[in-house]
Design an enzyme around this catalytic site. Sequence first.
Site, PDB file in Angstrom:
ATOM      1  N   HIS A   1     -58.995 -27.365  74.553  1.00 23.30           N
ATOM      2  CA  HIS A   1     -60.448 -27.533  74.732  1.00 23.30           C
ATOM      3  C   HIS A   1     -60.770 -28.460  75.898  1.00 23.30           C
ATOM      4  O   HIS A   1     -61.882 -28.445  76.406  1.00 23.30           O
ATOM      5  CB  HIS A   1     -61.072 -28.095  73.447  1.00 23.30           C
ATOM      6  CG  HIS A   1     -61.052 -27.098  72.317  1.00 23.30           C
ATOM      7  ND1 HIS A   1     -62.183 -26.519  71.817  1.00 23.30           N
ATOM      8  CD2 HIS A   1     -60.023 -26.558  71.627  1.00 23.30           C
ATOM      9  CE1 HIS A   1     -61.859 -25.672  70.853  1.00 23.30           C
ATOM     10  NE2 HIS A   1     -60.545 -25.682  70.714  1.00 23.30           N
TER      11      HIS A   1
ATOM     12  N   ASP B   1     -65.113 -32.444  82.102  1.00 22.48           N
ATOM     13  CA  ASP B   1     -65.273 -31.906  80.753  1.00 22.48           C
ATOM     14  C   ASP B   1     -64.597 -30.545  80.704  1.00 22.48           C
ATOM     15  O   ASP B   1     -64.657 -29.788  81.683  1.00 22.48           O
ATOM     16  CB  ASP B   1     -66.778 -31.738  80.453  1.00 22.48           C
ATOM     17  CG  ASP B   1     -67.089 -32.021  78.988  1.00 22.48           C
ATOM     18  OD1 ASP B   1     -66.219 -31.756  78.147  1.00 22.48           O
ATOM     19  OD2 ASP B   1     -68.209 -32.492  78.700  1.00 22.48           O
TER      20      ASP B   1
END
Length: 504
Positions: free
Chosen positions: A173, A386
């Site tokens: 992720h 991110d």
Amino acid sequence: MSTRSSGHRLVIVSNRLPVVASRSAGAWHLKRGSGGLVTALAPVLRDRGGLWIGWPGVATLPDGELRRALQRAGRDTGYDLVPVFLDEREMRLYYQGFANEILWPLFHDLQSRCRFQSAAWQVYARVNARFAAGIRAQLRADDFVWVHDYHLLQVAAHLRQAGARQRLAFFLHVPFPPLDIYLKLPRRHQILADLLAYDLLGFQVARDLRNFVQCVRSLFRDEARIDRQGNRTTITFRERETQIGAFPISIDYADFAAGAAEAGVARRARFIREQFPGQQILLGVDRLDYTKGLPEKLRALRETLQRWPDLQGRLTLVQIVVPSRDDIRAYAELRKDLHRLIGEINGEFTRPGWVPVHYLYRHLDRSELLAYYRAADIMLVTPLKDGMNLVAKEYAVANHDQHGVLVLSEFAGAVSQLHRWVFAVNPHDAENVAEAIHAAWHLGAEDRRGRMAALQRSIRRQDVFWWVNAFLQAALHRGLDDFPVLEEYVPPPASAWSELEAEV
Ligand code: ADP
Ligand code: F6P
């Protein structure tokens, strides 16, 4: 295609279960966890059924009562919850230590924030073995095991050692770092080799895939063969083939769109807007994390208010922060820095009837969060780095009236899918972010509607069910050929919206 119809039971394994347990008045209580992983995966399991194995969010010895509470909760959610228990020391060295003070900062390119300590590695390896044993205890021959995130890089290697022959897949992720940063990781060869024990490795975006391939090429120069054909990349290493791909994760579009359209959310959104008459609402929604660029965002706001004094009193930043990892020193320090900076900005600019920064430090319930998304005129999603950033996608989908504008970091994975319709910014550059805020503030209603409609169409087309289908197709049928080639985001030669600003 679903895992059920293809005859496979879906077994999701992640550090955290989608619930967090706490004990009071002699009983266990469970509440929903926050974070991108839970937001994305909960609807997938709700849709398909299966099993979720993970840590219940509290340090405790194995506890039969908690196990039964999770079983009961599983009956409500429609999938089973099986706990892996961690004690205090394991939490400190595996979760806080190796996962969140080494892998987390390093994988986000923030090596100066790493706290390398060798005891953490031993415990990380032991907990990965514990997860593998927990999976083995549940495993059926036809299971499809899908492991998630940087806490569990070694699970497949442990399962293989124990003789597991099922197909094992992994999704990261968070970003995968470039070679010169990855090289700083202790046990860098072992971790890479252990990752190659999975059959399929999924990354968020092309950037991460490129970095991973470069690391394998450099660290296993003579041992690994890398074949690339269109969308298909296969690495052959120690007689095992691993397929790798980029699969940008997403949200349950229909659920967010329907939630935002509800009358109660509309009422709340109206009420929020009424609190800020004559102003545009700038919104930030972030976990308290140094990767999210919170101080940098506030400095950009200060820059905006200094450079364009006419905007004073005509915009307000509502910054919502959800508490996170507060036992880790860097997080506690960040909280203090943030509070100080907000105090400084409010001290400098506040005047009767106007406070530039409204700050909420807590978990919001769903309709409250949707109401803020619906009310906000400009969303600031400016992480330093991110993996994806689901907040950006949530905002676009929940901005029901299509009056909002998204300002998005060039270092969030989401930019590679959304860059055409956002103001893409460098979060380290306060002037650049301030210019984007200024340009967004002046953007007309028609432009806003056009951009927002395009964002919503794009997220609807590639929602979380599209993501899971693409991943399972690749995992179970080796099918990546129909999958769209993901281009890597490249910043424009001169920022497009600076030119746009010149026109306003
Ligand atoms: P990360 O996985 O790093 O936390 P993401 O942006 O991908 O980052 O996901 C964050 C998730 O947490 C989103 O689903 C968002 O809605 C949720 N979230 C963030 N702040 C809050 C809050 N204050 N209250 C409730 N949920 C929140
Ligand atoms: O996406 C990164 C991640 O670590 C997820 O695994 C998790 O949902 C989120 O951040 C929250 O972190 P934590 O589980 O440490 O509270």
